[in-house]
Design a protein around this motif. Structure first.
Motif, short mmCIF file in Angstrom:
data_model
loop_
_atom_site.label_atom_id
_atom_site.label_comp_id
_atom_site.label_asym_id
_atom_site.label_seq_id
_atom_site.Cartn_x
_atom_site.Cartn_y
_atom_site.Cartn_z
N VAL A 10 0.89 -1.18 -0.06
CA VAL A 10 -0.07 -0.04 0.02
C VAL A 10 0.89 1.10 -0.17
N ARG A 11 0.97 1.73 -1.07
CA ARG A 11 1.95 3.01 -1.30
C ARG A 11 1.24 4.34 -0.69
N THR A 12 2.11 5.13 -0.35
CA THR A 12 1.87 6.41 0.28
C THR A 12 2.52 7.41 -0.46
N PRO A 13 1.77 8.56 -0.94
CA PRO A 13 2.52 9.31 -1.82
C PRO A 13 3.36 10.41 -0.98
N TRP A 14 4.27 10.79 -1.87
CA TRP A 14 5.24 11.89 -0.92
C TRP A 14 4.79 12.93 -0.28
N SER A 15 3.71 13.44 -0.88
CA SER A 15 2.83 14.59 -0.36
C SER A 15 2.21 14.23 0.91
N ALA A 16 1.96 12.81 1.11
CA ALA A 16 1.20 12.77 2.59
C ALA A 16 2.27 12.30 3.65
N LEU A 17 3.34 12.43 3.34
CA LEU A 17 4.28 12.32 4.61
C LEU A 17 4.24 13.51 5.48
N PRO A 18 4.52 12.98 6.93
CA PRO A 18 4.45 14.26 7.80
C PRO A 18 5.26 15.33 7.49
N ALA A 19 5.07 16.52 7.78
CA ALA A 19 6.16 17.54 7.21
C ALA A 19 7.42 17.43 7.94
N PRO A 20 7.44 16.98 9.37
CA PRO A 20 8.71 16.70 9.80
C PRO A 20 9.46 15.74 9.08
N VAL A 21 8.84 14.68 8.51
CA VAL A 21 9.82 13.47 7.73
C VAL A 21 10.10 14.35 6.59
N ARG A 22 9.07 14.90 5.81
CA ARG A 22 9.54 15.69 4.33
C ARG A 22 10.96 16.36 4.63
N ASP A 23 10.97 17.43 5.74
CA ASP A 23 11.89 18.01 6.00
C ASP A 23 13.11 17.42 6.37
N GLY A 24 12.95 16.44 7.15
CA GLY A 24 14.34 15.46 7.38
C GLY A 24 14.90 15.03 6.22
N VAL A 47 6.01 4.92 1.55
CA VAL A 47 6.39 5.81 0.30
C VAL A 47 7.70 5.17 -0.45
N ALA A 48 7.34 5.13 -1.85
CA ALA A 48 8.31 4.59 -2.63
C ALA A 48 8.29 5.66 -3.96
N ALA A 49 9.10 6.57 -4.22
CA ALA A 49 9.03 7.69 -5.07
C ALA A 49 10.13 8.22 -5.59
N ARG A 50 10.30 8.25 -6.78
CA ARG A 50 11.35 9.23 -7.53
C ARG A 50 10.92 10.69 -7.37
N VAL A 51 12.14 11.38 -6.74
CA VAL A 51 11.85 12.84 -6.39
C VAL A 51 12.75 13.66 -7.58
N GLY A 97 21.55 8.82 2.16
CA GLY A 97 21.43 8.98 3.39
C GLY A 97 20.24 8.39 3.69
N ALA A 98 19.98 8.73 5.27
CA ALA A 98 18.89 8.12 5.91
C ALA A 98 18.24 9.11 6.94
N TYR A 99 16.97 9.03 7.37
CA TYR A 99 16.15 9.83 8.12
C TYR A 99 15.57 8.78 9.00
N ASP A 100 15.71 8.66 10.27
CA ASP A 100 15.30 8.02 11.27
C ASP A 100 14.85 8.76 12.76
N ASP A 101 13.47 8.93 12.93
CA ASP A 101 13.02 9.68 14.10
C ASP A 101 12.39 8.73 15.27
N GLY A 102 12.62 7.25 14.94
CA GLY A 102 12.16 6.40 15.79
C GLY A 102 10.92 5.61 15.45
N THR A 103 9.99 6.51 14.57
CA THR A 103 8.80 6.15 14.03
C THR A 103 8.79 5.82 12.66
N TRP A 104 9.24 6.79 12.12
CA TRP A 104 9.52 6.95 10.55
C TRP A 104 10.82 6.81 10.09
N VAL A 105 11.13 5.81 9.16
CA VAL A 105 12.62 5.59 8.58
C VAL A 105 12.40 5.91 7.17
#
Length: 328
Positions: A10-24, A47-51, A97-105
């Protein structure tokens, strides 16, 4: 021939990511994302997106939260570690690189200009991929980093026949009659597989059409959370039931005609194929995990293809010389 459903989470679009995750993620990439296209195929939810970035660069981003699927973040963390240690010459995308806030990776990779093979498989594309699998084994032997041995990593999961037997589920798992009658024998056949499949090659251990990209320069293998140290032929064996389930040719002919297959120990291949069939068929009888609605049917198709291939090898006494119960 078995027909597998599409490999799709079940894919999630990039735009639906929480703002702090997108910022990270943008901080990891060093620029703002100004465009994103969701990619289809593959079981990973999230999310699986070419950006496209504000500075014109491109990247591939995958991200998942424990709320979507409790297991997937751990896979992303493992993939980050594995991808960071792959050598420069490996046919795999470079980790940015990687982003990890403990919930989102979230993981950011270089964007590979390529596409997945067509499904059903086409002969020329499969030939390219088979050559690529041989090259992958060559480049990653010896293993470039100390991944866990295949038997240690997969031993607890690769015991499907024994699980069905111990839980009394063999009659309710949708198995064909011969398998139902011979679950205990199949469990014994598969039991020593780990010793036979061991080796010093770094194996991807999850090769499917949706984890492969065809490019102008060659074949690129993506999604590396499951890497293990194994025999050189391990990836080829794991891939072929899926190829068969998605319209590909007879796996025994392909394996026997491939340099990795010709060099493999016949008994070791048969025993490892037995454990693979049990893994797929036992898991296919479980409820679907969150966010992965097509996983169980896909596993059933792979399991049916693996079991059919196993029976071909069992009829070939050069592959397994011991008595086989009531083989049709």
């Amino acid at each position: 021939m078995t027909s597998a459903p599409s490999a799709a989470g079940v894919r999630t679009p990039w735009s639906a990511l929480p703002a702090p995750v997108r910022d990270g993620v943008e901080e990891v990439l060093g620029a703002a994302v100004v465009g994103a296209v969701t990619q289809v195929g593959g079981f990973s939810p999230g999310v699986a997106a070419r950006v496209v970035l504000a500075d014109g660069r491109r990247a591939f981003v995958k991200a998942v939260s424990a709320e979507v699927n409790p297991v997937s973040p751990a896979f992303h963390r493992r993939e980050a570690r594995n991808a960071a240690e792959l050598p420069a010459g490996a046919p795999a995308p470079r980790l940015l690189g990687a982003y990890d806030d403990g919930t989102w990776v979230a993981l950011a990779f270089e964007d590979v200009a390529g596409r997945q093979p067509h499904v059903p498989w086409r002969e020329r594309e499969l030939a390219r991929v088979l050559d690529g699998v041989g090259e992958l084994a060559r480049v990653l032997t010896p293993a470039p980093f100390p991944a866990r041995a295949v038997g240690e990593e997969l031993g607890e999961r690769f015991n499907g026949w024994r699980v069905l037997l111990d839980e009394g589920r063999e009659a309710d798992a949708g198995l064909e009659p011969w398998a139902v009658r011979n679950v205990e024998w199949l469990s014994e056949l598969a039991a020593p597989w780990g010793g036979f499949a061991s080796g010093d090659t770094l194996a991807h251990a999850d090769l499917r059409a949706d984890n492969i990209l065809l490019t102008e320069r060659g074949v690129v293998f993506v999604d590396w959370p499951h890497a293990v140290c194994a025999a050189p032929w391990f990836d080829l064996l794991l891939m072929l039931p899926c190829v068969r389930a998605q319209g590909g040719p007879d796996p025994e002919e392909v394996f026997a005609g491939h340099p990795l297959g010709r060099a493999a120990d016949p008994e070791g291949v048969t025993r490892t194929l037995a454990v693979l069939a049990g893994f797929f068929l036992e898991h296919a009888a479980r409820p679907a995990p969150p966010g992965l609605p097509t996983l169980r049917p896909f596993q059933r198709a792979q399991g049916a293809a693996a079991l059919a291939w196993l029976k071909v090898r069992l009829r070939n006494r050069a592959a397994y010389s011991r008595p086989v119960p009531d083989l049709p």
